[in-house]
Every structure is written in structure tokens, then in C-alpha cells.
Scaffold this active site. Structure first.
Site, PDB file in Angstrom:
ATOM      1  N   PHE A  25       0.826  -1.202   0.000  1.00 46.57           N
ATOM      2  CA  PHE A  25       0.000   0.000   0.000  1.00 46.57           C
ATOM      3  C   PHE A  25       0.868   1.264   0.000  1.00 46.57           C
ATOM      4  O   PHE A  25       0.539   2.252  -0.653  1.00 46.57           O
ATOM      5  CB  PHE A  25      -0.956  -0.010   1.194  1.00 46.57           C
ATOM      6  CG  PHE A  25      -2.103   0.945   1.016  1.00 46.57           C
ATOM      7  CD1 PHE A  25      -3.195   0.612   0.237  1.00 46.57           C
ATOM      8  CD2 PHE A  25      -2.084   2.188   1.620  1.00 46.57           C
ATOM      9  CE1 PHE A  25      -4.251   1.501   0.062  1.00 46.57           C
ATOM     10  CE2 PHE A  25      -3.120   3.082   1.460  1.00 46.57           C
ATOM     11  CZ  PHE A  25      -4.213   2.736   0.676  1.00 46.57           C
ATOM     12  N   LEU A  28       1.957   1.667  -3.494  1.00 47.00           N
ATOM     13  CA  LEU A  28       0.830   2.159  -4.278  1.00 47.00           C
ATOM     14  C   LEU A  28       0.685   3.668  -4.096  1.00 47.00           C
ATOM     15  O   LEU A  28       0.538   4.404  -5.075  1.00 47.00           O
ATOM     16  CB  LEU A  28      -0.465   1.461  -3.852  1.00 47.00           C
ATOM     17  CG  LEU A  28      -1.729   2.081  -4.450  1.00 47.00           C
ATOM     18  CD1 LEU A  28      -1.970   1.548  -5.842  1.00 47.00           C
ATOM     19  CD2 LEU A  28      -2.929   1.850  -3.572  1.00 47.00           C
ATOM     20  N   HIS A  29       0.736   4.123  -2.867  1.00 46.17           N
ATOM     21  CA  HIS A  29       0.608   5.556  -2.579  1.00 46.17           C
ATOM     22  C   HIS A  29       1.689   6.356  -3.313  1.00 46.17           C
ATOM     23  O   HIS A  29       1.386   7.350  -3.984  1.00 46.17           O
ATOM     24  CB  HIS A  29       0.683   5.789  -1.065  1.00 46.17           C
ATOM     25  CG  HIS A  29       0.785   7.226  -0.674  1.00 46.17           C
ATOM     26  ND1 HIS A  29      -0.166   8.174  -1.021  1.00 46.17           N
ATOM     27  CD2 HIS A  29       1.735   7.899   0.014  1.00 46.17           C
ATOM     28  CE1 HIS A  29       0.200   9.349  -0.548  1.00 46.17           C
ATOM     29  NE2 HIS A  29       1.347   9.214   0.081  1.00 46.17           N
ATOM     30  N   ARG A  30       2.945   5.925  -3.193  1.00 41.00           N
ATOM     31  CA  ARG A  30       4.024   6.645  -3.883  1.00 41.00           C
ATOM     32  C   ARG A  30       3.838   6.589  -5.398  1.00 41.00           C
ATOM     33  O   ARG A  30       4.095   7.566  -6.103  1.00 41.00           O
ATOM     34  CB  ARG A  30       5.382   6.084  -3.471  1.00 41.00           C
ATOM     35  CG  ARG A  30       5.755   6.470  -2.032  1.00 41.00           C
ATOM     36  CD  ARG A  30       7.186   6.143  -1.681  1.00 41.00           C
ATOM     37  NE  ARG A  30       7.509   4.727  -1.702  1.00 41.00           N
ATOM     38  CZ  ARG A  30       7.323   3.887  -0.685  1.00 41.00           C
ATOM     39  NH1 ARG A  30       6.808   4.320   0.446  1.00 41.00           N
ATOM     40  NH2 ARG A  30       7.661   2.620  -0.784  1.00 41.00           N
ATOM     41  N   ALA A 179      -4.585  10.313  -3.281  1.00 35.26           N
ATOM     42  CA  ALA A 179      -3.304   9.651  -3.565  1.00 35.26           C
ATOM     43  C   ALA A 179      -3.176   8.294  -2.876  1.00 35.26           C
ATOM     44  O   ALA A 179      -2.146   7.643  -3.002  1.00 35.26           O
ATOM     45  CB  ALA A 179      -2.144  10.553  -3.162  1.00 35.26           C
TER      46      ALA A 179
END
Length: 191
Positions: A25, A28-30, A179
Site C-alpha cells: 500500500f 501504491l501511494h508513492r 493519492a
């Protein structure tokens, strides 16, 4: 949102699935920040199967939703680097017909009474004693929702990001995603 892909965690003798989901996760965020679009949403399909059981995190599958073209472009930026030994990524697939739709959103707990008191003092202009009476130490909210634990890129502090799925009938609602791939206004297909 006519397409999706599943990212499943592989069993690992050295890492718990919650640890791997936290890492996935975070990546994924980055990746979503680098990608710079707000048209990709996420869901956690294991939650559907584990409704009655005690949840240990968000499960072992992260479903990424978007258009076929957007998902293909997102996967080209190689945001999964370093995770490939721990995951299995499906092909981009079309969403099944006659699906339900769901909000997947972040829920923030009011878990720090001291911070809440400081905020009350600055907004209402009251003193510390009155703020402590209004917000006692045991006022911290405890959420019974699944979460991922991630590290803030700006402060370096770990925090829990609580996730809530809310089923909506058969109606899709469009909007933007943050984001983290979450939204309180846009739905994702839920199947």
C-alpha cells in the site's frame, strides 16, 4: 471505471501478510503520487469474504480500478519495484456486468485528546482547564475498522490509515480519488 487488476500477496515464511500489505500500500501511494492522476481507485476484495470473521488487516488482495488505458499506463511506471517477489499481479480485466458499487474511503479517528484540546483552545479561545473538561483523556476514539500502517513521507511518523467499504446498490458515482486510491464521493465496482 471499466477495468481492474488484482495484486495478491504470496505466502512468505519471513513476513506476515499484514506487513506485506503495508509495504504494498505504501508503494501504491508513492506510485499514485508519481502518476499524478486522480482516476485510480482501490478496494480490498478479501473483506467481502471475511465479514463475519475477525479481520487481520485488509486481507491479501489489493484490487486496483480504473479505465483499461489508465491502468496500463500506471503499471508502466514500475511502481511495484522491490515487491515482485512477494506478489502476483493479474492481467487487466474488464469489470463483470451487473456488479454492485462501493465507496472505499479513509476514516480518521479522533485518537489524540491532547491534539483535540489544543485545537479547541485555538478555535474557541478557552483555557486548558475548560478544554480538559470538554475533552478528557479517555475521549480517544477507537475504530473497529481494518487498516494499513504506513509511514508518512513528510514527517517520517507511522500512522494507521483506516479503510471503510460502504456498499451502494447498482449505481455508479463518478468523482476523483486521492493519492491512496480512496474516495468519499466516487464509487468502485464491488464484486
Amino acid at each position: 471505471m471499466n477495468a481492474y487488476l488484482d495484486i495478491k500477496l504470496l505466502p512468505d515464511p519471513e513476513f506476515k501478510s499484514t506487513t506485506l500489505m503495508n509495504a504494498l500500500f505504501s508503494k501504491l501511494h508513492r506510485g499514485l503520487v508519481a502518476f499524478g492522476e486522480s482516476s485510480i481507485g482501490v478496494s480490498f476484495p478479501d473483506l467481502k469474504e471475511k465479514k463475519q470473521k475477525k479481520l487481520e488487516g485488509l486481507g491479501e488482495c489489493l484490487r486496483v480500478h480504473g479505465s483499461t488505458i489508465t491502468l496500463a499506463k500506471f503499471m508502466e511506471i514500475n511502481w511495484l519495484k522491490g515487491m515482485r517477489d512477494h506478489i502476483e499481479v493479474s492481467e487487466i480485466q474488464l469489470v463483470p456486468h451487473d456488479t454492485q458499487y462501493c465507496f472505499v474511503q479513509r476514516v480518521q479517528a479522533k485518537s489524540n485528546p491532547e491534539r483535540l484540546r489544543r485545537r479547541l483552545i485555538s478555535r474557541k479561545g478557552i483555557d486548558e482547564v475548560a478544554a480538559k473538561e470538554a475533552i478528557p483523556d479517555d475521549a480517544a476514539e477507537k475504530l473497529l475498522l481494518p487498516f494499513v500502517e504506513i509511514t508518512s513521507q513528510s514527517t517520517g511518523q507511522k500512522f494507521r490509515l483506516f479503510v471503510k467499504h460502504s456498499i451502494v446498490k447498482t449505481q455508479s458515482l463518478t468523482g476523483s480519488f486521492n493519492a491512496y486510491g480512496l474516495s468519499a464521493t466516487a464509487t468502485i465496482p464491488w464484486f
